[in-house]
Design an enzyme around this catalytic site. Structure first.
Site, PDB file in Angstrom:
ATOM      1  N   HIS A  19      29.401  20.594  18.986  1.00  0.00           N
ATOM      2  CA  HIS A  19      29.404  21.968  19.520  1.00  0.00           C
ATOM      3  C   HIS A  19      28.007  22.752  19.113  1.00  0.00           C
ATOM      4  O   HIS A  19      27.227  23.114  19.773  1.00  0.00           O
ATOM      5  CB  HIS A  19      30.427  22.737  19.416  1.00  0.00           C
ATOM      6  CG  HIS A  19      31.773  22.376  19.815  1.00  0.00           C
ATOM      7  ND1 HIS A  19      33.093  22.161  18.899  1.00  0.00           N
ATOM      8  CD2 HIS A  19      32.131  22.213  21.135  1.00  0.00           C
ATOM      9  CE1 HIS A  19      33.961  21.725  19.797  1.00  0.00           C
ATOM     10  NE2 HIS A  19      33.571  21.694  20.912  1.00  0.00           N
ATOM     11  N   LYS A  43      45.674  23.155  26.437  1.00  0.00           N
ATOM     12  CA  LYS A  43      46.019  22.504  25.159  1.00  0.00           C
ATOM     13  C   LYS A  43      46.576  23.333  24.040  1.00  0.00           C
ATOM     14  O   LYS A  43      46.131  24.437  23.973  1.00  0.00           O
ATOM     15  CB  LYS A  43      44.465  21.906  24.755  1.00  0.00           C
ATOM     16  CG  LYS A  43      43.865  21.020  25.649  1.00  0.00           C
ATOM     17  CD  LYS A  43      42.417  20.597  24.985  1.00  0.00           C
ATOM     18  CE  LYS A  43      41.450  20.165  26.193  1.00  0.00           C
ATOM     19  NZ  LYS A  43      40.098  19.944  25.587  1.00  0.00           N
ATOM     20  N   ARG A  91      29.488  13.843  26.737  1.00  0.00           N
ATOM     21  CA  ARG A  91      29.359  12.755  25.884  1.00  0.00           C
ATOM     22  C   ARG A  91      29.352  11.604  26.583  1.00  0.00           C
ATOM     23  O   ARG A  91      28.166  11.209  27.415  1.00  0.00           O
ATOM     24  CB  ARG A  91      30.576  12.777  24.895  1.00  0.00           C
ATOM     25  CG  ARG A  91      30.396  13.893  23.924  1.00  0.00           C
ATOM     26  CD  ARG A  91      31.874  14.284  23.358  1.00  0.00           C
ATOM     27  NE  ARG A  91      32.562  14.898  24.357  1.00  0.00           N
ATOM     28  CZ  ARG A  91      33.657  15.604  24.192  1.00  0.00           C
ATOM     29  NH1 ARG A  91      34.271  15.553  22.874  1.00  0.00           N
ATOM     30  NH2 ARG A  91      34.254  16.342  25.038  1.00  0.00           N
ATOM     31  N   SER A 129      36.841  17.356  18.746  1.00  0.00           N
ATOM     32  CA  SER A 129      37.639  18.416  18.020  1.00  0.00           C
ATOM     33  C   SER A 129      38.898  17.500  17.871  1.00  0.00           C
ATOM     34  O   SER A 129      39.587  17.286  16.774  1.00  0.00           O
ATOM     35  CB  SER A 129      37.997  19.631  18.639  1.00  0.00           C
ATOM     36  OG  SER A 129      36.963  20.393  18.662  1.00  0.00           O
TER      37      SER A 129
HETATM   38  P1  ADP Z   1      37.316  22.030  26.363  1.00  0.00           P
HETATM   39  O1  ADP Z   1      38.581  22.100  25.955  1.00  0.00           O
HETATM   40  O2  ADP Z   1      36.669  23.175  27.345  1.00  0.00           O
HETATM   41  O3  ADP Z   1      36.791  20.580  26.781  1.00  0.00           O
HETATM   42  P2  ADP Z   1      35.770  21.623  23.896  1.00  0.00           P
HETATM   43  O4  ADP Z   1      35.963  22.553  22.806  1.00  0.00           O
HETATM   44  O5  ADP Z   1      36.544  20.229  23.593  1.00  0.00           O
HETATM   45  O6  ADP Z   1      36.455  22.375  25.188  1.00  0.00           O
HETATM   46  O7  ADP Z   1      34.352  21.463  24.268  1.00  0.00           O
HETATM   47  C1  ADP Z   1      33.730  22.559  24.925  1.00  0.00           C
HETATM   48  C2  ADP Z   1      32.240  21.898  25.292  1.00  0.00           C
HETATM   49  O8  ADP Z   1      31.558  21.245  24.480  1.00  0.00           O
HETATM   50  C3  ADP Z   1      32.586  20.810  26.529  1.00  0.00           C
HETATM   51  O9  ADP Z   1      31.530  21.034  27.555  1.00  0.00           O
HETATM   52  C4  ADP Z   1      32.356  19.708  25.990  1.00  0.00           C
HETATM   53  O10 ADP Z   1      31.803  18.461  26.839  1.00  0.00           O
HETATM   54  C5  ADP Z   1      31.194  20.103  24.779  1.00  0.00           C
HETATM   55  N1  ADP Z   1      31.397  19.037  23.430  1.00  0.00           N
HETATM   56  C6  ADP Z   1      32.417  18.859  22.749  1.00  0.00           C
HETATM   57  N2  ADP Z   1      32.126  17.945  21.961  1.00  0.00           N
HETATM   58  C7  ADP Z   1      30.706  17.453  22.105  1.00  0.00           C
HETATM   59  C8  ADP Z   1      29.855  16.494  21.478  1.00  0.00           C
HETATM   60  N3  ADP Z   1      30.263  15.844  20.489  1.00  0.00           N
HETATM   61  N4  ADP Z   1      28.583  16.352  22.035  1.00  0.00           N
HETATM   62  C9  ADP Z   1      28.491  17.419  23.102  1.00  0.00           C
HETATM   63  N5  ADP Z   1      29.093  18.230  23.752  1.00  0.00           N
HETATM   64  C10 ADP Z   1      30.343  18.165  23.246  1.00  0.00           C
END
Ligand code: ADP
Length: 161
Positions: A19, A43, A91, A129
């Site tokens: 992030h 979630k 990703r 996460s």
């Molecule tokens: P959500 O539940 O909306 O997917 P996340 O917190 O899991 O929320 O992710 C928020 C954003 O960050 C999403 O667009 C996700 O694809 C991106 N993201 C999460 N981890 C990574 C990573 N390792 N590299 C690039 N983008 C990421």
């Protein structure tokens, strides 16, 4: 000139280096970034919304970035912040289907709002996460995935559960 503001939404439960990488790179492209922590995510979270916000705020050291929450429609949040851009990270191909659906749905509601994607940086391609929480729950090291403040928060949280 008009400020280019993007909204970067997500669960951030907890924030990872993946992030933070998107946030840092987003700030290279946009004048301002609003990191929007979703309240109505289906979630079930490990961290409360205030805890997620606190961690993000501690880790983001740029006046052009701010952290907020939202619980209505993302497109409405975006427009109410004078923005027209949703920033998301991609990703592996596995992200594509879901992100495509989200982007199309948001466009169907407000076609003036554009979703833009940034490819993950290679070291973070399998970082999520969820993975961090699983490893930490099993007692593994997560130091390559999350900053020390988040490691500490995970330790504390998991010792309470
Ligand atoms: P959500 O539940 O909306 O997917 P996340 O917190 O899991 O929320 O992710 C928020 C954003 O960050 C999403 O667009 C996700 O694809 C991106 N993201 C999460 N981890 C990574 C990573 N390792 N590299 C690039 N983008 C990421």
């Amino acid at each position: 000139m008009k400020k280019r503001i993007a909204v970067y939404p997500g669960s951030f439960d907890p924030v990872t280096y993946g992030h933070l990488d998107i946030i840092q790179r987003g700030l290279e492209v946009f004048d301002e970034l609003v990191i929007a922590v979703a309240r109505n995510s289906e979630k079930k979270g490990l961290f409360s919304i205030p805890e997620r916000i606190e961690m993000l705020k501690r880790l983001i050291d740029d006046k052009r970035a701010r952290v907020e929450t939202f619980d209505g429609l993302l497109v409405d949040f975006v427009l109410s912040h004078g923005s027209r851009v949703i920033l998301r990270g991609l990703r592996a191909v596995s992200d594509f289907e879901y992100e495509f659906m989200l982007a199309q749905t948001n466009r169907a509601m407000h076609d003036e709002v554009e979703t833009m994607f940034m490819m993950t940086s290679v070291p973070y391609v399998y970082l999520s996460s969820t993975v961090v929480k699983e490893i930490a729950t099993l007692g593994g090291m997560v130091d390559t995935f999350v900053p020390p403040a988040v490691q500490d928060a995970l330790k504390k949280k998991l010792s309470q559960t």
